[in-house]
Motif scaffolding. Sequence first.
Motif, mmCIF file in Angstrom:
data_model
loop_
_atom_site.group_PDB
_atom_site.id
_atom_site.type_symbol
_atom_site.label_atom_id
_atom_site.label_comp_id
_atom_site.label_asym_id
_atom_site.label_seq_id
_atom_site.Cartn_x
_atom_site.Cartn_y
_atom_site.Cartn_z
ATOM 1 N N ALA A 101 -9.947 -12.623 12.689
ATOM 2 C CA ALA A 101 -10.310 -12.023 11.409
ATOM 3 C C ALA A 101 -9.682 -12.778 10.248
ATOM 4 C CB ALA A 101 -9.871 -10.548 11.399
ATOM 5 N N MET A 102 -8.427 -13.210 10.459
ATOM 6 C CA MET A 102 -7.780 -13.980 9.393
ATOM 7 C C MET A 102 -8.468 -15.322 9.202
ATOM 8 S SD MET A 102 -3.743 -13.194 10.109
ATOM 9 C CE MET A 102 -3.253 -14.270 8.772
ATOM 10 N N ALA A 103 -8.891 -15.975 10.317
ATOM 11 C CA ALA A 103 -9.592 -17.256 10.201
ATOM 12 C C ALA A 103 -10.923 -17.091 9.478
ATOM 13 C CB ALA A 103 -9.808 -17.842 11.597
ATOM 14 N N VAL A 104 -11.655 -16.005 9.820
ATOM 15 C CA VAL A 104 -12.931 -15.748 9.139
ATOM 16 C C VAL A 104 -12.705 -15.515 7.655
ATOM 17 C CG1 VAL A 104 -14.853 -14.122 8.961
ATOM 18 C CG2 VAL A 104 -14.083 -14.890 11.215
ATOM 19 N N ALA A 105 -11.650 -14.771 7.334
ATOM 20 C CA ALA A 105 -11.364 -14.513 5.919
ATOM 21 C C ALA A 105 -11.013 -15.807 5.195
ATOM 22 C CB ALA A 105 -10.215 -13.507 5.806
ATOM 23 N N ASN A 106 -10.207 -16.678 5.853
ATOM 24 C CA ASN A 106 -9.853 -17.961 5.234
ATOM 25 C C ASN A 106 -11.094 -18.843 5.056
ATOM 26 O OD1 ASN A 106 -7.143 -17.311 5.115
ATOM 27 N ND2 ASN A 106 -6.694 -18.164 7.148
ATOM 28 N N GLU A 107 -11.987 -18.822 6.073
ATOM 29 C CA GLU A 107 -13.207 -19.615 5.967
ATOM 30 C C GLU A 107 -14.074 -19.140 4.808
ATOM 31 O OE1 GLU A 107 -17.075 -20.842 8.733
ATOM 32 O OE2 GLU A 107 -15.507 -19.506 9.509
ATOM 33 N N GLN A 108 -14.207 -17.835 4.672
ATOM 34 C CA GLN A 108 -14.993 -17.303 3.561
ATOM 35 C C GLN A 108 -14.361 -17.672 2.217
ATOM 36 O OE1 GLN A 108 -17.917 -15.851 3.780
ATOM 37 N NE2 GLN A 108 -17.920 -15.937 6.032
ATOM 38 N N GLU A 109 -13.024 -17.627 2.230
ATOM 39 C CA GLU A 109 -12.332 -17.977 0.984
ATOM 40 C C GLU A 109 -12.554 -19.453 0.636
ATOM 41 O OE1 GLU A 109 -7.798 -17.795 -0.879
ATOM 42 O OE2 GLU A 109 -8.229 -17.045 1.150
ATOM 43 N N MET A 110 -12.492 -20.319 1.683
ATOM 44 C CA MET A 110 -12.720 -21.745 1.441
ATOM 45 C C MET A 110 -14.156 -22.009 1.000
ATOM 46 S SD MET A 110 -9.907 -23.297 1.776
ATOM 47 C CE MET A 110 -10.574 -24.957 1.710
ATOM 48 N N LYS A 111 -15.123 -21.315 1.587
ATOM 49 C CA LYS A 111 -16.518 -21.479 1.168
ATOM 50 C C LYS A 111 -16.690 -21.080 -0.288
ATOM 51 C CE LYS A 111 -18.859 -20.944 5.625
ATOM 52 N NZ LYS A 111 -19.810 -20.109 6.417
ATOM 53 N N ALA A 112 -16.071 -19.978 -0.644
ATOM 54 C CA ALA A 112 -16.182 -19.548 -2.045
ATOM 55 C C ALA A 112 -15.546 -20.577 -2.980
ATOM 56 C CB ALA A 112 -15.511 -18.175 -2.205
ATOM 57 N N TYR A 113 -14.384 -21.117 -2.535
ATOM 58 C CA TYR A 113 -13.712 -22.121 -3.362
ATOM 59 C C TYR A 113 -14.566 -23.392 -3.468
ATOM 60 C CZ TYR A 113 -10.195 -25.500 -4.883
ATOM 61 O OH TYR A 113 -9.512 -26.462 -5.559
ATOM 62 N N THR A 114 -15.199 -23.813 -2.338
ATOM 63 C CA THR A 114 -16.050 -25.017 -2.347
ATOM 64 C C THR A 114 -17.257 -24.829 -3.264
ATOM 65 O OG1 THR A 114 -15.380 -25.499 -0.075
ATOM 66 C CG2 THR A 114 -17.352 -26.594 -0.891
ATOM 67 N N GLN A 115 -17.876 -23.661 -3.178
ATOM 68 C CA GLN A 115 -19.024 -23.382 -4.042
ATOM 69 C C GLN A 115 -18.615 -23.409 -5.507
ATOM 70 O OE1 GLN A 115 -20.608 -19.659 -2.662
ATOM 71 N NE2 GLN A 115 -21.480 -20.553 -0.762
ATOM 72 N N GLU A 116 -17.414 -22.874 -5.772
ATOM 73 C CA GLU A 116 -16.935 -22.871 -7.163
ATOM 74 C C GLU A 116 -16.724 -24.307 -7.660
ATOM 75 O OE1 GLU A 116 -13.188 -21.066 -9.777
ATOM 76 O OE2 GLU A 116 -13.343 -20.703 -7.610
ATOM 77 N N MET A 117 -16.116 -25.157 -6.779
ATOM 78 C CA MET A 117 -15.880 -26.549 -7.181
ATOM 79 C C MET A 117 -17.201 -27.305 -7.350
ATOM 80 S SD MET A 117 -12.709 -26.705 -7.602
ATOM 81 C CE MET A 117 -12.619 -28.458 -7.902
ATOM 82 N N GLN A 118 -18.174 -27.038 -6.438
ATOM 83 C CA GLN A 118 -19.476 -27.690 -6.586
ATOM 84 C C GLN A 118 -20.145 -27.285 -7.891
ATOM 85 O OE1 GLN A 118 -21.633 -26.675 -3.061
ATOM 86 N NE2 GLN A 118 -20.622 -28.254 -1.780
#
Length: 335
Positions: A255-272
């Motif tokens: 669950a923590m890995a999924v949460a981190n992955e979602q957080e990284m995706k959100a961060y990547t989308q923000e940077m893009q």
Amino acid sequence: MLGIIGPIFFMLLFIIGISVFLHFVPLGLWISAIAAGVRVGIVTLVGMRLRRVPPAKIVLPLIKANKAGLDVTVNQLEAHYLAGGNVDRVVDALIAAHRAEIPLPFQRAAAIDLAGRDVLEAVQMSVNPKVIETPIVAAVAKNGIELKVKARVTVRANIDRLVGGAGEATVLARVGEGIITTVGSSVDHKDVLANPDHISKTVLAKGLDAGTAFEILSIDIADIDVGRNIGAELMTDQAEAEKRIAQAKAEERRAMAVANEQEMKAYTQEMQAKVVEAQAEVPHALSIALREGRIGVMDYYNMNNITADTQMRETISKSGPAVANPSTESKEPRR
């Protein structure tokens, strides 16, 4: 007519008087006592009637005790009756103890009877020991194997400890505790199966009859059955518990890995989004630089050439090495 009524009246009075006299003066018991050689006065019997003590419950046991050679007095029996005791049972117990040569004074027998114990049964148990069978006692050896033990305890009544001594339930509880301790201290259950007398000797040596109304003569193991493998069950339960704990921790990490992955995706989308926004500003910045003369037209063309060359290189690197077209390969001439 009056002459007949007078004698009849006096006769009725005489009969009533005789009945009252015989009620308060039990001549039959007095004659029986004299015939048995027991000295009981008429006054004593009348006093028993006045004290509401049935003379038969005192005189008959007294005759029985006298014939058995016991030194018992009327006052002792009457006092025991008035205290609520069973005179006949006490006398029978005294006779049985006297025949078996067991020292039992009247005072102790009366105290045992008033304490609620069957003094006659206690004397009989002193002569003929009683066998008490324990319930099935479950004990576990050190190797984790459960043994179900049933024992027979041979006890004899201890006359001196009948008043204030513990009963059969205490003896059974102590024997069960000794069995559990002995089996539990065994390394292997096979040792107990091979030597069941070891339990008897160990338990008997503990002095379990201390403070009880009995004297333990022997403890015999009647039956031993092998039960469950408690050790294996405990290990299985422990392993299952550890497995569930590990699964819970793994689920937590997932669950923590999924949460981190979602957080990284959100961060990547923000940077893009910021990159796209920055790229949208590039043409405007170029137009301002050209208008203000900070860069020339040739500089702009050179920058476009560099950009085109970079895109071409990226396209070539993504497509991999070029595959030769078999149609362009040279063919050898036929001979």
